[in-house]
Design an enzyme around this catalytic site. Structure first.
Site, PDB file in Angstrom:
ATOM      1  N   GLU A   1      44.243  75.299 -15.114  1.00  0.00           N
ATOM      2  CA  GLU A   1      43.589  75.957 -13.988  1.00  0.00           C
ATOM      3  C   GLU A   1      42.175  75.401 -13.809  1.00  0.00           C
ATOM      4  O   GLU A   1      41.215  75.928 -14.408  1.00  0.00           O
ATOM      5  CB  GLU A   1      43.511  77.464 -14.233  1.00  0.00           C
ATOM      6  CG  GLU A   1      44.851  78.138 -14.272  1.00  0.00           C
ATOM      7  CD  GLU A   1      44.792  79.513 -13.629  1.00  0.00           C
ATOM      8  OE1 GLU A   1      45.609  79.771 -12.744  1.00  0.00           O
ATOM      9  OE2 GLU A   1      43.909  80.305 -13.987  1.00  0.00           O
TER      10      GLU A   1
ATOM     11  N   LYS B   1      44.980  90.055 -11.056  1.00  0.00           N
ATOM     12  CA  LYS B   1      43.572  90.334 -11.390  1.00  0.00           C
ATOM     13  C   LYS B   1      43.305  91.830 -11.214  1.00  0.00           C
ATOM     14  O   LYS B   1      44.178  92.650 -11.472  1.00  0.00           O
ATOM     15  CB  LYS B   1      42.652  89.465 -10.535  1.00  0.00           C
ATOM     16  CG  LYS B   1      43.087  88.005 -10.502  1.00  0.00           C
ATOM     17  CD  LYS B   1      42.082  87.108  -9.869  1.00  0.00           C
ATOM     18  CE  LYS B   1      42.660  85.710  -9.762  1.00  0.00           C
ATOM     19  NZ  LYS B   1      41.685  84.699  -9.468  1.00  0.00           N
TER      20      LYS B   1
ATOM     21  N   GLY C   1      40.777  80.368  -6.387  1.00  0.00           N
ATOM     22  CA  GLY C   1      40.285  81.248  -5.334  1.00  0.00           C
ATOM     23  C   GLY C   1      39.425  80.559  -4.294  1.00  0.00           C
ATOM     24  O   GLY C   1      38.761  81.223  -3.499  1.00  0.00           O
TER      25      GLY C   1
ATOM     26  N   SER D   1      44.686  78.050  -6.170  1.00  0.00           N
ATOM     27  CA  SER D   1      44.961  78.035  -4.732  1.00  0.00           C
ATOM     28  C   SER D   1      46.373  77.538  -4.393  1.00  0.00           C
ATOM     29  O   SER D   1      46.569  76.828  -3.408  1.00  0.00           O
ATOM     30  CB  SER D   1      43.889  77.221  -3.988  1.00  0.00           C
ATOM     31  OG  SER D   1      42.607  77.805  -4.176  1.00  0.00           O
TER      32      SER D   1
ATOM     33  N   GLU E   1      38.046  83.471 -15.519  1.00  0.00           N
ATOM     34  CA  GLU E   1      37.200  84.626 -15.163  1.00  0.00           C
ATOM     35  C   GLU E   1      36.832  85.416 -16.406  1.00  0.00           C
ATOM     36  O   GLU E   1      35.722  85.944 -16.499  1.00  0.00           O
ATOM     37  CB  GLU E   1      37.928  85.499 -14.124  1.00  0.00           C
ATOM     38  CG  GLU E   1      37.963  84.810 -12.772  1.00  0.00           C
ATOM     39  CD  GLU E   1      39.130  85.237 -11.892  1.00  0.00           C
ATOM     40  OE1 GLU E   1      39.796  86.239 -12.198  1.00  0.00           O
ATOM     41  OE2 GLU E   1      39.372  84.530 -10.888  1.00  0.00           O
TER      42      GLU E   1
ATOM     43  N   HIS F   1      41.773  83.229 -19.339  1.00  0.00           N
ATOM     44  CA  HIS F   1      41.553  82.957 -17.912  1.00  0.00           C
ATOM     45  C   HIS F   1      40.075  82.641 -17.698  1.00  0.00           C
ATOM     46  O   HIS F   1      39.206  83.236 -18.335  1.00  0.00           O
ATOM     47  CB  HIS F   1      41.984  84.156 -17.069  1.00  0.00           C
ATOM     48  CG  HIS F   1      42.032  83.838 -15.607  1.00  0.00           C
ATOM     49  ND1 HIS F   1      40.895  83.783 -14.830  1.00  0.00           N
ATOM     50  CD2 HIS F   1      43.067  83.523 -14.792  1.00  0.00           C
ATOM     51  CE1 HIS F   1      41.244  83.454 -13.594  1.00  0.00           C
ATOM     52  NE2 HIS F   1      42.558  83.283 -13.550  1.00  0.00           N
TER      53      HIS F   1
ATOM     54  N   ASN G   1      49.219  86.481 -11.013  1.00  0.00           N
ATOM     55  CA  ASN G   1      48.055  87.125 -11.643  1.00  0.00           C
ATOM     56  C   ASN G   1      47.353  87.967 -10.585  1.00  0.00           C
ATOM     57  O   ASN G   1      46.652  87.433  -9.734  1.00  0.00           O
ATOM     58  CB  ASN G   1      47.110  86.046 -12.197  1.00  0.00           C
ATOM     59  CG  ASN G   1      45.829  86.656 -12.753  1.00  0.00           C
ATOM     60  OD1 ASN G   1      45.785  87.850 -13.043  1.00  0.00           O
ATOM     61  ND2 ASN G   1      44.810  85.836 -12.895  1.00  0.00           N
TER      62      ASN G   1
HETATM   63  C1  PEP Z   1      44.149  82.477 -10.872  1.00  0.00           C
HETATM   64  O1  PEP Z   1      43.282  83.329 -10.829  1.00  0.00           O
HETATM   65  O2  PEP Z   1      44.763  82.299 -11.922  1.00  0.00           O
HETATM   66  C2  PEP Z   1      44.414  81.696  -9.680  1.00  0.00           C
HETATM   67  C3  PEP Z   1      45.092  80.598  -9.814  1.00  0.00           C
HETATM   68  O3  PEP Z   1      43.909  82.189  -8.494  1.00  0.00           O
HETATM   69  P1  PEP Z   1      44.182  81.581  -7.014  1.00  0.00           P
HETATM   70  O4  PEP Z   1      45.651  81.304  -6.902  1.00  0.00           O
HETATM   71  O5  PEP Z   1      43.722  82.655  -6.090  1.00  0.00           O
HETATM   72  O6  PEP Z   1      43.375  80.335  -6.901  1.00  0.00           O
END
Ligand code: PEP
Length: 250
Positions: free
Chosen positions: A168, A13, A174, A212, A98, A96, A11
């Site tokens: 998630e 983003k 992040g 992460s 976000e 998601h 992803n």
């Molecule tokens: C995400 O935004 O779906 C995500 C898992 O981000 P990150 O791997 O940076 O934590």
């Protein structure tokens, strides 16, 4: 043991111009040529076409990061499933955190988007996950069950196996605070149970962990029986690092 092909999705983003996306694909493809996993790239809308064209002839698949549930209409700034399918996009990330947090994406909207994606032939990658407060308050399973029941309400049980679910936890996205493999396993197993209660062939549904993930921790997370893959943000911006995650998945 059910045979579920590992699924690793990047992803991006709101990162990578079209030129940067092209550069990434060219760097990634030789590094993952031998993988048996499903590898999915999720660029911005404007880079979708470039990524679709660059990966032609490979097993890499392409997903959008959002879509509107209507077929067409007066929805300024939105993109429909048919527009994605026309580009040969195969999947779409929905829900998601976000988008839920910053753009007001609701469970009610997701209840329309998930079936709309399936009807158009797009594979929905539905994201669910609890906040740090919910986890601290022992509410993780309550939140996950509520999101799953609401977001999948319009999907026929027979179609549920066509949905990919990404667990998630918001506190892990992040932040570098990766869930432990046990936390990821517990949540993914719970999600499988909830989907199974809806009458789905739960052992066929792919359930990913996201939050992460990096090359250094992927193998341990992916070794868990109910963790079928990863949705990767930050570590998916670098082809070498992302290829390391794909390699860890087999
Ligand atoms: C995400 O935004 O779906 C995500 C898992 O981000 P990150 O791997 O940076 O934590």
């Amino acid at each position: 043991m059910p045979d579920r092909t590992p699924y690793i999705a990047a992803n991006w983003k709101m990162n990578k111009t079209v030129a940067e996306a092209a550069e990434f694909v060219d760097a990634l493809l030789p590094r993952i040529a031998a993988t048996q996993c499903d590898v999915v790239l999720c660029p911005s809308f404007i880079a979708l076409n470039e990524v679709v064209e660059r990966r032609r002839g490979t097993a890499v698949r392409v997903a959008a990061q959002n879509m509107h549930e209507a077929e067409s209409g007066a929805f300024t700034g939105e993109i429909s499933a048919a527009m994605l399918v026309e580009l040969d996009v195969e999947a779409v990330v929905l829900g998601h955190s976000e988008r839920r947090q910053y753009f007001g994406e609701t469970d009610e909207a997701l209840a329309r988007k998930v079936p709309a994606a399936l009807a158009a032939g797009l594979e929905p990658i539905l994201c669910v996950g609890e906040s740090a407060e919910a986890r601290a308050g022992g509410e993780t399973e309550t939140v996950l069950e509520r999101q799953l029941q609401a977001d999948l309400a319009g999907v026929e049980p027979a179609d549920l196996a066509g949905v990919v679910i990404a667990y998630e936890p918001i506190w892990a996205i992040g932040t570098g605070a990766t869930a432990t493999p046990e936390q990821a396993q517990d949540a993914c197993a719970f999600i499988r149970d909830v989907v199974g209660m809806r009458g789905a062939a739960a052992d066929r549904i792919r359930i990913l962990y996201g939050g992460s993930v990096k090359a250094a921790n992927a193998a341990e997370l992916l070794s868990k029986p109910d963790v079928d893959g990863a949705l990767v943000g930050g570590a998916a911006l670098d082809p070498e690092e992302f290829a390391g995650i794909v390699e860890a998945a087999g």
